[in-house]
Design an enzyme around this catalytic site. Structure first.
Site, PDB file in Angstrom:
ATOM      1  N   ASN A  29      35.437  24.143 -83.349  1.00  0.00           N
ATOM      2  CA  ASN A  29      34.529  25.296 -83.311  1.00  0.00           C
ATOM      3  C   ASN A  29      33.061  24.910 -83.218  1.00  0.00           C
ATOM      4  OD1 ASN A  29      35.226  24.609 -86.266  1.00  0.00           O
ATOM      5  ND2 ASN A  29      33.269  25.696 -86.436  1.00  0.00           N
ATOM      6  N   GLY A  33      33.427  18.440 -81.453  1.00  0.00           N
ATOM      7  CA  GLY A  33      34.731  19.064 -81.251  1.00  0.00           C
ATOM      8  C   GLY A  33      34.681  20.208 -80.265  1.00  0.00           C
ATOM      9  N   SER A 156      33.300   6.859 -86.317  1.00  0.00           N
ATOM     10  CA  SER A 156      31.850   7.013 -86.376  1.00  0.00           C
ATOM     11  C   SER A 156      31.195   5.644 -86.407  1.00  0.00           C
ATOM     12  CB  SER A 156      31.454   7.796 -87.623  1.00  0.00           C
ATOM     13  OG  SER A 156      30.047   7.774 -87.812  1.00  0.00           O
ATOM     14  N   TYR A 181      30.700   8.849 -97.038  1.00  0.00           N
ATOM     15  CA  TYR A 181      31.019   9.392 -95.712  1.00  0.00           C
ATOM     16  C   TYR A 181      31.433   8.270 -94.761  1.00  0.00           C
ATOM     17  CZ  TYR A 181      30.423  11.184 -90.998  1.00  0.00           C
ATOM     18  OH  TYR A 181      30.633  11.494 -89.675  1.00  0.00           O
TER      19      TYR A 181
END
Length: 315
Positions: A29, A33, A156, A181
């Site tokens: 959304n 992505g 990442s 993260y």
């Protein structure tokens, strides 16, 4: 391993037709992505946007339909932090097979405190890694029903300098948002590499590929009203950075190639061509720490214990 310089040319603006493919994009959304979904839709694929926010998913689907007339795009509610809900989400896909899933969704926090899911898992590790680990298990019957399905895991660049602490995977003892993260994304990448090894061991036709977007900034990303708006000021401020990094539309290219290019093989790592930060997608050597088999095995066993499922146990 062949030199990356031998990678065939890939036209990012004219990928091969994908009319026969059904693809699930988690986190479809927004951000990278969204552009993965838009680009796959432009090639004719049937794309399912997985999102925990139905309203945002519907807005993204509407945006794709505006830019891609006749786009075959639909949505499914998917909350990767809610492990018990994932089996139901897969049942709601309403398809007999899945040609690819792009594990793209993720969360990142800049500030403490440490946050947990209702099940007690650290939220970034749970969403970025554990959720995709468990989701893959429930998707495997659909993936196995396709002739040669792909599982594409979005890593990442933040993971390149991190190392896993198998004794503290959920950062209970040493929580720092950016480090946590980076380690959650590193866990995802370990998972993608190890999954392919295990799938090859059981002679599965499903392949697992790991990709990363390089440096992808909002300020360099073209506007998509109702999904993302780039102001004139942001465009001007981001212009100097375009020499080094790129927008999220270009950050989607490695994942799109991993889904569609028949030359891509399981166990490979794909990223941008220029210093791993920007440009057309290419295959690059698997980072040295991602080849640590003992870390990959330890992470797999811990993930299996935490989720109660094993993605490599085929139906």
């Amino acid at each position: 391993m062949p030199s990356t310089s031998s990678t065939p040319y890939w036209d990012v603006h004219r990928p091969p037709p994908a009319h026969d493919k059904v693809v699930l994009v988690t986190g479809g959304n927004a951000g990278i992505g969204y552009f993965i979904a838009e680009q796959l839709s432009a090639g004719g694929a049937t794309v399912v946007l997985g999102s925990r926010n139905p309203a945002k998913a519907q807005a993204a689907a509407a945006s794709i339909r505006v830019r891609v007339p006749g786009a075959r795009v639909r949505t499914v509610r998917l909350d990767l932090a809610d492990l018990p809900s994932l089996r139901t989400a897969v049942e709601a896909l309403g398809t007999e097979r899945l040609d690819a899933v792009v594990h793209n969704a993720g969360v990142a926090f800049d500030d403490p405190p440490r946050r947990q899911t209702p099940e007690g898992h650290e939220l970034m590790f749970a969403t970025n890694h554990l959720g995709h680990f468990a989701l893959t298990h429930w998707l495997m019957p659909l993936l196995s029903a396709a002739p040669a399905a792909r599982i594409v895991t979005m890593g990442s660049f933040a993971a390149k300098t991190e190392r896993l602490d198998l004794d503290d995977l959920q950062s209970r003892n040493d929580y720092a948002p950016k480090r946590t993260y980076g380690r959650s994304k590193l866990a995802q990448m370990y998972f993608g590499i190890e999954l392919d090894r295990r799938l090859r061991a059981v002679r599965s036709a499903v392949a697992s590929v790991v990709v990363h977007p390089g440096g992808a900034l909002d300020s360099l990303t073209p506007s998509r009203p109702s999904v993302h708006v780039r102001t004139r000021g942001a465009r001007l401020r981001g212009a100097p950075a375009s020499l080094v990094v790129q927008g999220k539309d270009a950050g989607a290219w490695p994942a799109v190639r991993a889904v569609l290019d028949p030359q891509v093989r399981g166990g490979e790592l794909w990223g941008p061509r220029v210093f791993g930060l920007r440009g057309r997608p290419r295959r690059e050597p698997v980072w040295s720490h991602l080849a640590d088999a003992s870390a990959a095995t330890g992470l797999w066993e811990a993930s299996r214990d935490l989720t109660g499922v094993d993605p490599a146990r085929l139906p």
